[in-house]
Design a protein around this motif. Sequence first.
Motif, short mmCIF file in Angstrom:
data_model
loop_
_atom_site.label_atom_id
_atom_site.label_comp_id
_atom_site.label_asym_id
_atom_site.label_seq_id
_atom_site.Cartn_x
_atom_site.Cartn_y
_atom_site.Cartn_z
N GLY A 255 78.17 35.56 38.36
CA GLY A 255 78.80 34.24 38.32
C GLY A 255 78.21 33.33 37.25
O GLY A 255 77.89 33.77 36.15
N ALA A 256 78.04 32.07 37.63
CA ALA A 256 77.54 31.07 36.69
C ALA A 256 76.04 31.26 36.44
O ALA A 256 75.35 31.79 37.29
N PRO A 257 75.55 30.82 35.26
CA PRO A 257 74.12 30.95 34.98
C PRO A 257 73.28 30.13 35.97
O PRO A 257 73.61 28.97 36.22
N VAL A 258 72.24 30.73 36.51
CA VAL A 258 71.31 30.01 37.38
C VAL A 258 70.07 29.65 36.60
O VAL A 258 69.58 28.53 36.62
N LEU A 259 69.54 30.63 35.88
CA LEU A 259 68.37 30.36 35.03
C LEU A 259 68.81 30.44 33.58
O LEU A 259 69.50 31.38 33.18
N GLU A 260 68.42 29.43 32.82
CA GLU A 260 68.74 29.47 31.41
C GLU A 260 67.50 29.08 30.61
O GLU A 260 66.98 27.98 30.75
N VAL A 261 67.04 30.01 29.80
CA VAL A 261 65.86 29.79 28.99
C VAL A 261 66.31 29.68 27.55
O VAL A 261 67.02 30.54 27.06
N ARG A 262 65.91 28.56 26.88
CA ARG A 262 66.37 28.37 25.49
C ARG A 262 65.18 28.21 24.55
O ARG A 262 64.34 27.33 24.75
N SER A 263 65.09 29.06 23.56
CA SER A 263 64.07 29.00 22.49
C SER A 263 62.68 28.71 23.04
O SER A 263 61.97 27.88 22.52
N LEU A 264 62.30 29.44 24.07
CA LEU A 264 61.05 29.13 24.75
C LEU A 264 59.85 29.62 23.94
O LEU A 264 59.85 30.72 23.40
N GLY A 265 58.84 28.75 23.86
CA GLY A 265 57.56 29.13 23.25
C GLY A 265 56.44 28.83 24.23
O GLY A 265 56.41 27.75 24.81
N VAL A 266 55.53 29.77 24.45
CA VAL A 266 54.43 29.58 25.40
C VAL A 266 53.15 30.13 24.79
O VAL A 266 53.17 31.17 24.13
N ARG A 267 52.06 29.41 25.05
CA ARG A 267 50.75 29.91 24.60
C ARG A 267 49.92 30.33 25.81
O ARG A 267 50.12 29.84 26.90
N ASP A 268 48.97 31.25 25.59
CA ASP A 268 48.09 31.64 26.69
C ASP A 268 46.90 30.69 26.77
O ASP A 268 46.81 29.73 26.01
N SER A 269 45.98 30.96 27.71
CA SER A 269 44.89 30.00 27.93
C SER A 269 43.97 29.90 26.72
O SER A 269 43.22 28.96 26.59
N ARG A 270 44.01 30.89 25.84
CA ARG A 270 43.19 30.77 24.64
C ARG A 270 43.97 30.18 23.48
O ARG A 270 43.57 30.28 22.33
N ARG A 271 45.12 29.59 23.80
CA ARG A 271 45.96 28.89 22.84
C ARG A 271 46.64 29.83 21.84
O ARG A 271 47.09 29.40 20.78
N ILE A 272 46.70 31.10 22.18
CA ILE A 272 47.39 32.04 21.29
C ILE A 272 48.86 32.09 21.70
O ILE A 272 49.18 32.17 22.89
N ALA A 273 49.76 32.02 20.72
CA ALA A 273 51.19 32.04 21.02
C ALA A 273 51.56 33.40 21.61
O ALA A 273 51.31 34.44 21.00
N ARG A 274 52.15 33.40 22.80
CA ARG A 274 52.48 34.65 23.47
C ARG A 274 53.98 34.87 23.61
O ARG A 274 54.44 36.00 23.73
N VAL A 275 54.70 33.76 23.69
CA VAL A 275 56.15 33.86 23.80
C VAL A 275 56.74 33.05 22.64
O VAL A 275 56.36 31.90 22.44
#
Lengths: 504, 299
Positions: A255-275
């Motif tokens: 059906g309709a979108p429930v979760l929508e992730v757009r251009s996501l960027g995430v860093r880990d605890s050591r500040r390294i870009a992971r996503v």
Amino acid sequence: MSSPAVELLDIHKSFSRVKANDGVNLAVARGEIHALVGENGAGKSTLMKILYGLYAPDRGEIRIDGKPARFRGPADALRAGLGMVHQHFMLVRPFTVVENMLLGREGVPPVLPMDRVAASREIRDLSGRYALDVEPGAVVEDLPVGVQQRAEILRVLLHGASILIFDEPTAVLTPQEATDFFRVLGGLRDQGKTILLITHKLDEVMQVADRVTVMRAGRVVGERAVRDTSPAELARLMVGRDVALGRVEGEAPAGAPVLEVRSLGVRDSRRIARVNSVSFQVRAGEIVGIAGVEGNGQTELVEAIAGLREVEAGTIHMDGRDVTGSRVAQRQRSGLVHVPEDRQRRGLVLEMSLAENLLLGRQRESEFSGRVLLRAEPILRMARRLSEEFDVRPRDVSLKTRDFSGGNQQKIVVARELGRAPRLIVASQPTRGVDIGAIEFIHARLREARDQGVAVLLVSADLREVMSLSDRILVMYGGRVVGEVPGRDAREDRLGTLMLGGAA
Amino acid sequence: MIAPFLSQVLRISVPYLFAALGGTFSERGGTINIALEGILLTSAFAAAVTTYFTHDPWLGLAAAVLAGLLTALLHAVICVTFRADQIVSGIAINLLAAGLTKFLLKEIFGSSSNSPRVEGLPEWHLAGVGGIPVLGDILRSPLLLLAAIGVPVGHFLLYRTPFGLRLRACGEHPEAADALGVSVTRIRYTGILISGAVTALGGAWLALDQHSFTDGMSGGRGYIALAAMIVGKWSPLGAAGGCLLFGAAETLQIRLQGGAVPTQFIQMIPYLLTMVVLAGFIGRAAAPRMSGVPYRKEE
Ligand SMILES: Nc1ncnc2c1ncn2[C@@H]1O[C@H](COP(=O)(O)OP(=O)(O)OP(=O)(O)O)[C@@H](O)[C@H]1O
Ligand SMILES: [Mg+2]
């Protein structure tokens, strides 16, 4: 005929409320890889801990090479040539590999300097001989899990073990690491080592073991030569019925979108870009699987969606509302549930009881809480119902979760999360360490949720799991989604190539 | 101007150095030891009483160590054997030490404030080095010398020897140590007892340097030593650095007294510094992971 390397005779062990081992007999020949399988809570870990001297048996006898042995502690077992690689690693994380190797070495003067150079040389020699590549000077917590495990194996060998016990060694490994591990096991056997291997993965048994013993409810219910048995027969012995882990397609279109992730960027605890700029949707009534070698950003992605990690760039929407900055509790009120990948770190409060753990996150609901006090009766009723439904064993709602077996701890987390009428399920390694009967059940529950219109995001290191459940499969590599494949016609080799960064 | 200042910093730091070193050994093994305060007090008292009756400060020193060991043993029994809360045990021991020394002071010397004067440890007068700042001070005083040697020796013990490795393993991952045949109980006891003996040297210094025992003379030094240990990230050399820092702050405070700034403010300097350093500079220090958690061997 020479006597077996290991013989366990009529072993009994009870914990306050459970009979974990109930007259177990087991014989393992020298130079054999002997697998131990069985349901969660069957008593496999307990039996091995008794063999290794960590628990004292209530009754029964241990014989090593035909000679009766009494172990008052692991030190005695080490001296008798036993070594154990535990389900939860026994490495001191801030120590280097060498320091971990030197720990517990006997016969050295306690206050004179240690000879690290000689120890490093010894480690290099040994790692060459068994093809166990480990850098002696590396700090353990900086090493990938597979390498940590190699360090554990090395330590066991360094202590001169000729009988090696492994408790679910592949539960934390990537498929590649597991393949390497089996090569190592084969090499060890060829050098005359005796190996005891606990596992829930029957294909592993078929692949590496010579013999297999099946346990159920504290007893041995069967022993076979691997060439004379099949996964189906083993599953039947374990669970007492046939088990099917095949694919079942959904009933209705998504059906309709429930979760929508757009251009996501995430860093880990050591500040390294992971996503890095990850975008995707999960719609009502579909299961989206994320495949990928562990460490390619899945952990951080899931934590960001669950609200446990700050988002660096991009947005997360649930049912069209922006929840990027929302707190965990708000997301949960909007119907998010989360099965975390590390049950002991994120999933449970080990010192609290089963009932209390099942209540976590729902303690404010009026059903369970009055104005000031919690309502004991409804909480116990809920806990009893959920542990019944998810077959948590033992069925004791007041037992501390620490005292449940690994697989049952996992079931507790799953029961709590799936038991609360979600709109969006984010499940990370939902069946890690659970037996095949329970896998079948958890899979059925996830499908059932999907068929009722729940959106499911599944992250798993187990490619088979992703393939048998997902309607769509996203492959993550290097923090990006590098491919999307419909679940119906996904093939293992093609996914494998994508997972390693290749083009499909 | 600078030499007398440094000399005073050293002398003020002695009890901190011993207590922080002691604390490090306890906490590295996994037992929080706020009983340092009480250990300072009982050992100072034992030093004063023994020296008073025997006129031998060396016997006083031995008695201090014995008192420190006994006080630490109490903490070890409560925390390791009975697995009680380590903070509560520490507070209880500190209260007990305060009450007991007050009581015995009254019983033995009939005073509620201080003991009569006792001899101190001898000062060594070495030809040639006596005049050199810092080094001369260290070589003159047996306990200062012991502190100066004890810190690097402690560091070596902790990081270079099998005992140190086992001790740290018991503070980080006791299950792992246990699984390798290390007796967590024995190692933790040893760490706490070392803590008691070493801290007692600081207590002995307090009494013998002042030539008497005064009620409550530890004056919070055990807690400051704990702060120094944390600032030093649980390593003997680091802790010593923290001790000297706090010693310097205290010296400054003493020297600034009587100036334009109200004494109440000046007296706050060491404590303010402690808080600022703990909260800000060091960040989240790397405590031994299982410090404060009793080890339950599964049975
Ligand atoms: N320390 C303990 N205290 C109380 N009960 C325990 C303890 N350890 C294990 N048990 C119980 O003993 C039983 C056997 O546990 P064990 O860990 O041996 O199972 P297992 O076969 O290894 O299961 P899994 O596959 O889930 O790891 C379980 O019911 C468990 O709850
Ligand atoms: Mg187990």
